[in-house]
Design an enzyme around this catalytic site. Structure first.
Site, mmCIF file in Angstrom:
data_model
loop_
_atom_site.group_PDB
_atom_site.id
_atom_site.type_symbol
_atom_site.label_atom_id
_atom_site.label_comp_id
_atom_site.label_asym_id
_atom_site.label_seq_id
_atom_site.Cartn_x
_atom_site.Cartn_y
_atom_site.Cartn_z
ATOM 1 C CD GLU A 54 -8.288 43.428 -12.064
ATOM 2 O OE1 GLU A 54 -8.880 43.534 -10.973
ATOM 3 O OE2 GLU A 54 -7.404 42.564 -12.278
ATOM 4 C CG ASP A 57 -2.501 41.992 -9.760
ATOM 5 O OD1 ASP A 57 -2.724 42.224 -8.559
ATOM 6 O OD2 ASP A 57 -3.409 41.951 -10.625
ATOM 7 C CG ASP A 58 -2.503 38.239 -7.729
ATOM 8 O OD1 ASP A 58 -2.531 38.155 -6.492
ATOM 9 O OD2 ASP A 58 -3.243 38.993 -8.388
HETATM 10 N N1 HPA Z 1 -7.993 42.208 -8.733
HETATM 11 C C1 HPA Z 1 -8.832 42.105 -7.705
HETATM 12 N N2 HPA Z 1 -8.569 41.392 -6.626
HETATM 13 C C2 HPA Z 1 -7.409 40.745 -6.556
HETATM 14 C C3 HPA Z 1 -6.495 40.813 -7.588
HETATM 15 C C4 HPA Z 1 -6.800 41.591 -8.737
HETATM 16 O O1 HPA Z 1 -6.050 41.719 -9.724
HETATM 17 N N3 HPA Z 1 -5.435 40.055 -7.215
HETATM 18 C C5 HPA Z 1 -5.715 39.563 -5.983
HETATM 19 N N4 HPA Z 1 -6.910 39.974 -5.590
HETATM 20 ZN ZN ZN Z 2 -4.373 43.476 -7.635
#
Ligand code: HPA
Ligand code: ZN
Length: 305
Positions: free
Chosen positions: A202, A280-281
């Site tokens: 990421e 994701d969130d």
């Molecule tokens: N990356 C890493 N940790 C996380 C993420 C993410 O996108 N979302 C919640 N914790």
């Molecule tokens: Zn994530």
């Protein structure tokens, strides 16, 4: 395909969501409601103020607010309400199967019992299955900014729940916390019959994706964007038929990409990678799964195929 037809197709498509942090589905309205219900002080005066704070320049910026948001989750009912609200949203997006993450250490570290968190989440997942027909798997993530011993302790706490936990994952601050740090605890999890996934590539370099594959022996990679920088790694991912759980709006909000047009989803698919689309969130990144599909369908001119 014109925009209207695209959106109609996306909205109707039955979907699986494979990359969703349940704590990241905490909408500002629920944050306020739970803060009041539990008499927890939060540093925001209004929902508008909260939304204005959701302006991130990297992953850590977001994580600081994400962990702060968790402070309102205290009781089993809170975890139920959080999870059930997500399932209602997912149902509206024609999601039929979810594989969701939770961060037990984000709760146990502040004195909320492991059983309280997982109990509420699982009760909601069962209710969602009964009410909406959404099947599920639950993935327990280790916070990679904490040490290996803390991850082992979490795996021990999970022992009574192992028949209800499908796998383990790895999330939180990536750079400086390579997968290799957790090779032994992942080996232990595998020996217990759990599936393995990890956030990799990421923000972290391609070497972290290699480590996730070679040292952790993951069954799936979360994000994986930066794998595209390494041709041999792309070949490996294709040869192993690894799935990547890509999160377009997350990538945009966390400045992993500068513009939604830079989302790697189509490039990955063209390379033969099994790239999936996920939110994701969603409470923090501007949309649930259909909004993610719509954004990339427009930006990358995607069609039915
Ligand atoms: N990356 C890493 N940790 C996380 C993420 C993410 O996108 N979302 C919640 N914790
Ligand atoms: Zn994530």
């Amino acid at each position: 395909m014109d925009r209207e037809a695209r959106y109609a197709l996306i909205d109707a498509l039955p979907k699986a969501e494979l990359h969703l942090h349940i704590e990241g589905s905490l909408e500002p309205e629920m944050l306020f409601a739970l803060a009041e219900r539990n008499a927890v002080a939060i540093p925001f005066a209004s929902v508008e103020e909260v939304r204005a704070a959701y302006d991130f320049s990297n992953l850590q910026d977001f994580l600081d607010i994400y962990y702060q948001g968790m402070s309102v989750l205290l009781h089993e009912q809170d975890f139920f309400d959080l999870t059930f609200a997500y399932l209602e949203r997912a149902h509206a997006d024609a999601v039929r199967h979810v594989e969701i993450f939770f961060d037990p250490q984000g709760h146990t570290e502040r004195g909320v019992a492991f059983d309280t968190a997982i109990g509420g989440i699982l009760r909601a997942l069962d209710e969602g299955q009964a009410r909406f027909g959404i099947s599920y798997r639950l993935i327990m993530c280790f916070l990679r900014h904490l040490d290996e011993e803390a991850a082992f302790a979490t795996l021990r706490e999970a022992e009574p729940w192992l028949d209800r936990i499908a796998g383990v994952g790895l999330d939180s601050s990536e750079v400086g916390h390579p997968p290799s740090k957790f090779a032994r605890v992942f080996a232990d999890a595998k020996a217990k019959g759990l599936k393995l996934v990890a956030h990799a590539g990421e923000e972290g370099p391609p070497s972290y994706v290699w480590e996730a594959l070679d040292l952790l022996k993951v069954d799936r990679i979360d994000h994986g964007n930066r794998a595209l920088e390494d041709e041999a790694l792309v070949q490996r991912i294709v040869a192993d038929t690894q799935t990547l759980t890509v999160c377009p709006l997350s990538n945009l909000k966390l400045c992993v990409i500068d513009r939604i047009e830079d989302s790697p989803v189509k490039r990955m698919l063209d390379l033969g990678i099994r790239a999936t689309v996920n939110s994701d969130d969603p409470a923090y990144f501007g949309g649930y799964v259909n909004t993610n599909f719509r954004a990339i369908a427009d930006a990358l001119d995607l069609n039915r195929e």
